[in-house]
Design a protein around this motif. Structure first.
Motif, short mmCIF file in Angstrom:
data_model
loop_
_atom_site.label_atom_id
_atom_site.label_comp_id
_atom_site.label_asym_id
_atom_site.label_seq_id
_atom_site.Cartn_x
_atom_site.Cartn_y
_atom_site.Cartn_z
N GLY A 104 0.76 -1.24 0.00
CA GLY A 104 0.00 0.00 0.00
C GLY A 104 0.79 1.29 0.00
O GLY A 104 0.20 2.37 0.08
N GLU A 105 2.15 1.20 -0.09
CA GLU A 105 2.96 2.42 0.01
C GLU A 105 2.52 3.51 -0.95
O GLU A 105 2.49 4.69 -0.61
N TYR A 106 2.19 3.11 -2.18
CA TYR A 106 1.89 4.10 -3.21
C TYR A 106 0.39 4.40 -3.32
O TYR A 106 -0.04 5.10 -4.24
N LEU A 107 -0.38 3.87 -2.38
CA LEU A 107 -1.83 4.08 -2.40
C LEU A 107 -2.31 5.04 -1.31
O LEU A 107 -3.39 5.62 -1.44
N VAL A 108 -1.51 5.19 -0.25
CA VAL A 108 -1.92 6.04 0.87
C VAL A 108 -1.83 7.51 0.47
O VAL A 108 -0.85 7.96 -0.13
N VAL A 112 -4.98 13.30 4.37
CA VAL A 112 -6.11 13.61 3.51
C VAL A 112 -7.36 13.01 4.15
O VAL A 112 -7.40 11.80 4.39
N PRO A 113 -8.40 13.80 4.45
CA PRO A 113 -9.59 13.25 5.10
C PRO A 113 -10.34 12.29 4.19
O PRO A 113 -10.18 12.32 2.97
N VAL A 114 -11.15 11.45 4.81
CA VAL A 114 -11.81 10.38 4.07
C VAL A 114 -12.66 10.92 2.92
O VAL A 114 -12.78 10.28 1.87
N TRP A 115 -13.23 12.11 3.08
CA TRP A 115 -14.08 12.64 2.02
C TRP A 115 -13.28 13.15 0.82
O TRP A 115 -13.85 13.45 -0.22
N GLU A 116 -11.97 13.24 0.99
CA GLU A 116 -11.13 13.67 -0.13
C GLU A 116 -10.22 12.55 -0.64
O GLU A 116 -9.74 12.61 -1.77
N HIS A 117 -10.00 11.54 0.17
CA HIS A 117 -9.13 10.43 -0.21
C HIS A 117 -9.78 9.62 -1.33
O HIS A 117 -10.99 9.40 -1.34
N LEU A 119 -11.37 6.81 -3.14
CA LEU A 119 -12.01 5.57 -2.73
C LEU A 119 -11.33 4.37 -3.39
O LEU A 119 -11.12 3.34 -2.75
N GLU A 120 -11.00 4.52 -4.65
CA GLU A 120 -10.37 3.42 -5.38
C GLU A 120 -9.06 3.02 -4.72
O GLU A 120 -8.81 1.84 -4.48
N LYS A 121 -8.23 3.99 -4.40
CA LYS A 121 -6.95 3.68 -3.75
C LYS A 121 -7.16 3.14 -2.33
O LYS A 121 -6.49 2.21 -1.90
N GLY A 122 -8.12 3.74 -1.62
CA GLY A 122 -8.38 3.30 -0.25
C GLY A 122 -8.85 1.86 -0.18
O GLY A 122 -8.37 1.07 0.63
N PHE A 123 -9.80 1.50 -1.05
CA PHE A 123 -10.31 0.13 -1.04
C PHE A 123 -9.25 -0.86 -1.52
O PHE A 123 -9.17 -1.98 -1.03
#
Length: 303
Positions: A104-108, A112-117, A119-123
């Motif tokens: 996940g290094e390159y996905l975090v 950045v708050p959840v409403w701006e992060h 979703l694709e990278k987070g999931f």
């Protein structure tokens, strides 16, 4: 005789970083180590990095064990099942499972708050960090629990105590790393009747390949990074947490740790091992008592 001679280990996610360090140290203790990952000499993963599972396997063998590289995407159940079937056919047992799959290094997206992060990278991060561990446990544990004193090590970032009191600068990263700690605790309840143990384990400030590149240093001259980040002097090599795993795997009373959240520095105090430079860094208390307390960098008493 080496303490882990005859033991069979699987280090899932051993291409680089802590996984590679753990695999090498299990090999140094005499174990046969299956090392898995997605990057081989002929095929890159989404990381697009140069480290390969073949290199890790060769380092395991050079250290004194037997390294066996198997390309596996741990999000694909059929590949994980085939891996475990192979281990059972070739060895007949599994004594040590280290779940170090991350990716996940390159996905975090830090701070950045959840409403701006994204979703694709987070999931994607959560799938790589959590689903992979569950899939691997599902297929590997029926073989592991046949061995008395079987050991499951769930690799994470931060101890239970530290993560409970600190936001890890991304809701997805926070969830991923804290979930693994709880996963290890839950696994401990399930394997206890079989005289096996499950723990979560965190390194300190890890000098992974990516971290060394970030500071533009190598493992040979890593201290030079202190000119940019003085607190980096508390960092540790991947071999240090590897020695923590080897110490646990060689402990005939390893079930005393069942369900606990552990750190490399903590286990070094118990088992007496050192990092490759002969020091004994204890990063977790340093983070709180020095870094977060706003004190000048000083590793005296922590290394």
């Amino acid at each position: 005789m080496k303490p882990l001679h005859g033991k069979i280990a699987l280090v899932a996610g051993a291409t680089r970083g802590a996984g590679r360090g753990i695999a090498i140290e299990l090999g140094a203790a005499g174990a046969t180590v299956y090392v898995t990952g997605r990057t081989t000499r002929t095929q890159l993963s989404e990381y697009n990095r140069p480290e390969t599972i073949e290199e890790t396997a060769e380092l395991v063998t050079k250290a004194g064990g037997l390294g066996i590289a198997v390309q596996v995407d741990h999000l694909v159940p059929e590949q994980v099942q085939a891996l475990v079937n192979r281990i059972e056919e070739e060895q007949g047992r599994l004594d040590i499972l280290v779940n170090d799959i991350w990716g996940g290094e390159y996905l975090v997206e830090w701070n950045v708050p959840v409403w701006e992060h994204s979703l694709e990278k987070g999931f994607r991060l959560l799938r790589l960090a959590i689903d992979t561990h569950l899939i691997t446990n599902h297929y590997a544990l029926p073989l592991l629990i046949k061995s008395k004193n079987g050991l499951i090590v769930e690799m994470t970032d931060g101890t239970a105590e530290y993560n409970q009191e600190h936001y890890r600068l991304s809701i997805y990263y926070d969830m991923a790393k804290t979930s693994i700690i709880r996963m290890a605790w839950a696994l401990a309840q399930e394997v206890k009747p079989y005289e096996c143990a499950a723990v979560s384990l965190t390194p300190g400030w890890l000098r992974s390949e990516i971290m060394l590149e970030h500071f533009k240093v190598t493992e040979e001259n890593w201290q030079h990074a202190a000119s940019e980040e003085p607190h980096f002097l508390i960092s540790e090599s991947p071999r240090y947490v590897g020695r923590a795993v080897a110490a646990l795997a060689g402990d005939p009373d390893v079930t005393r740790w069942n369900g606990q959240s552990l750190s490399s520095g903590q286990l070094a105090q118990v088992y007496g091992f050192t990092d490759v430079d002969g020091s004994r860094p204890n990063c977790m208390p340093y983070l709180v008592e020095v870094m977060e307390a706003g004190k000048p960098a000083d590793v005296s008493g922590y290394r």
